[in-house]
Design an enzyme around this catalytic site. Structure first.
Site, mmCIF file in Angstrom:
data_model
loop_
_atom_site.group_PDB
_atom_site.id
_atom_site.type_symbol
_atom_site.label_atom_id
_atom_site.label_comp_id
_atom_site.label_asym_id
_atom_site.label_seq_id
_atom_site.Cartn_x
_atom_site.Cartn_y
_atom_site.Cartn_z
ATOM 1 N N LYS A 1 0.687 -1.335 -0.005
ATOM 2 C CA LYS A 1 -0.040 0.016 0.017
ATOM 3 C C LYS A 1 0.679 1.335 -0.046
ATOM 4 O O LYS A 1 1.941 1.261 0.165
ATOM 5 C CB LYS A 1 -0.863 0.009 1.356
ATOM 6 C CG LYS A 1 -2.090 -1.016 1.229
ATOM 7 C CD LYS A 1 -2.848 -1.008 2.340
ATOM 8 C CE LYS A 1 -4.101 -1.942 2.406
ATOM 9 N NZ LYS A 1 -5.027 -1.864 3.700
ATOM 10 N N TYR B 1 -12.844 -1.863 -3.333
ATOM 11 C CA TYR B 1 -13.127 -2.116 -1.960
ATOM 12 C C TYR B 1 -14.657 -1.966 -1.882
ATOM 13 O O TYR B 1 -15.089 -1.765 -0.904
ATOM 14 C CB TYR B 1 -12.597 -1.062 -1.168
ATOM 15 C CG TYR B 1 -11.234 -1.317 -0.647
ATOM 16 C CD1 TYR B 1 -11.083 -2.776 -0.089
ATOM 17 C CD2 TYR B 1 -10.012 -0.618 -0.759
ATOM 18 C CE1 TYR B 1 -9.637 -2.596 0.479
ATOM 19 C CE2 TYR B 1 -8.897 -0.610 -0.219
ATOM 20 C CZ TYR B 1 -8.536 -2.031 0.491
ATOM 21 O OH TYR B 1 -7.373 -2.054 0.937
HETATM 22 P P1 IDP Z 1 -8.137 -6.465 5.694
HETATM 23 O O1 IDP Z 1 -7.218 -5.535 4.999
HETATM 24 O O2 IDP Z 1 -7.320 -6.922 7.021
HETATM 25 O O3 IDP Z 1 -8.536 -7.556 4.918
HETATM 26 P P2 IDP Z 1 -10.610 -5.577 5.900
HETATM 27 O O4 IDP Z 1 -11.736 -5.506 7.084
HETATM 28 O O5 IDP Z 1 -11.084 -6.001 4.571
HETATM 29 O O6 IDP Z 1 -9.143 -5.624 6.478
HETATM 30 O O7 IDP Z 1 -10.521 -3.950 5.433
HETATM 31 C C1 IDP Z 1 -9.878 -3.214 4.226
HETATM 32 C C2 IDP Z 1 -9.088 -2.420 5.015
HETATM 33 O O8 IDP Z 1 -9.848 -1.201 5.173
HETATM 34 C C3 IDP Z 1 -8.235 -2.312 6.029
HETATM 35 O O9 IDP Z 1 -6.772 -3.179 5.449
HETATM 36 C C4 IDP Z 1 -7.886 -1.168 6.423
HETATM 37 O O10 IDP Z 1 -6.866 -0.594 5.644
HETATM 38 C C5 IDP Z 1 -9.084 -0.485 6.380
HETATM 39 N N1 IDP Z 1 -9.899 -0.543 7.561
HETATM 40 C C6 IDP Z 1 -10.454 -1.467 8.112
HETATM 41 N N2 IDP Z 1 -10.949 -1.289 9.425
HETATM 42 C C7 IDP Z 1 -10.997 -0.020 9.459
HETATM 43 C C8 IDP Z 1 -11.254 0.980 10.407
HETATM 44 O O11 IDP Z 1 -11.836 0.516 11.452
HETATM 45 N N3 IDP Z 1 -10.911 2.202 10.446
HETATM 46 C C9 IDP Z 1 -10.193 2.408 9.345
HETATM 47 N N4 IDP Z 1 -9.785 1.782 8.322
HETATM 48 C C10 IDP Z 1 -10.053 0.673 8.452
#
Ligand code: IDP
Ligand code: MG
Length: 136
Positions: A12, A52
């Site tokens: 990223k 996303y």
């Molecule tokens: P992952 O990347 O571990 O699969 P996901 O739940 O799919 O996690 O979320 C995608 C991305 O969204 C995460 O990598 C992170 O960058 C962001 N993200 C997830 N939860 C939050 C949050 O609560 N606040 C801000 N960004 C978040």
């Protein structure tokens, strides 16, 4: 039984910006992943929104898409036995503060949003994500 899988990995913007690209690729290689495809690109916010889309109802969706499109990223297809799960384990928890010692996010992640790497969360999504970036 052999179960060679491919998964999609993204280095990223926060990690590319800190010149961690080669270091992170070495970690994948040292853990038995073969980088079968890779490209460094910058995407439009509209493309990040498609990538996303599963998160479109989340409060952080707009910031997340702005962030992923904010600078260059390195997109890779990684291959290894059970690579989807193996990559999730090597990446560590979404929130770097909760990630285990030795994981990429523990080592390099700055915050829950700037967590340095993306990895597909299932074999099905890996196929969709690989097509998203590499279908010609
Ligand atoms: P992952 O990347 O571990 O699969 P996901 O739940 O799919 O996690 O979320 C995608 C991305 O969204 C995460 O990598 C992170 O960058 C962001 N993200 C997830 N939860 C939050 C949050 O609560 N606040 C801000 N960004 C978040
Ligand atoms: Mg995810």
């Amino acid at each position: 039984m052999s179960n060679l899988e491919q998964t999609l990995s993204i280095i990223k913007p926060d990690a590319v910006e800190r010149n961690l690209e080669n270091e992170i690729k070495e970690i994948f290689k040292n853990n038995g992943f073969l980088i079968v495809k890779e490209k460094k690109i910058q995407i439009e916010k509209s493309e990040a929104e498609k990538f996303y889309k599963v998160h479109e109802t989340k409060p952080f969706y707009s910031d997340l898409c702005a962030y992923l499109s904010s600078g260059p990223i390195v997109v890779m297809v990684l291959e290894k036995e059970n690579s989807v799960l193996a990559n999730r384990e090597l990446m560590g928890a979404t929130n770097p503060k909760e990630a285990k010692e030795g994981t990429i996010r523990k080592r390099y992640g700055i915050s829950i949003d700037k967590n340095s790497v993306h990895g597909s969360d299932s074999v099905e999504n890996a196929k969709i994500e690989i097509d998203f970036f590499f279908k010609d």
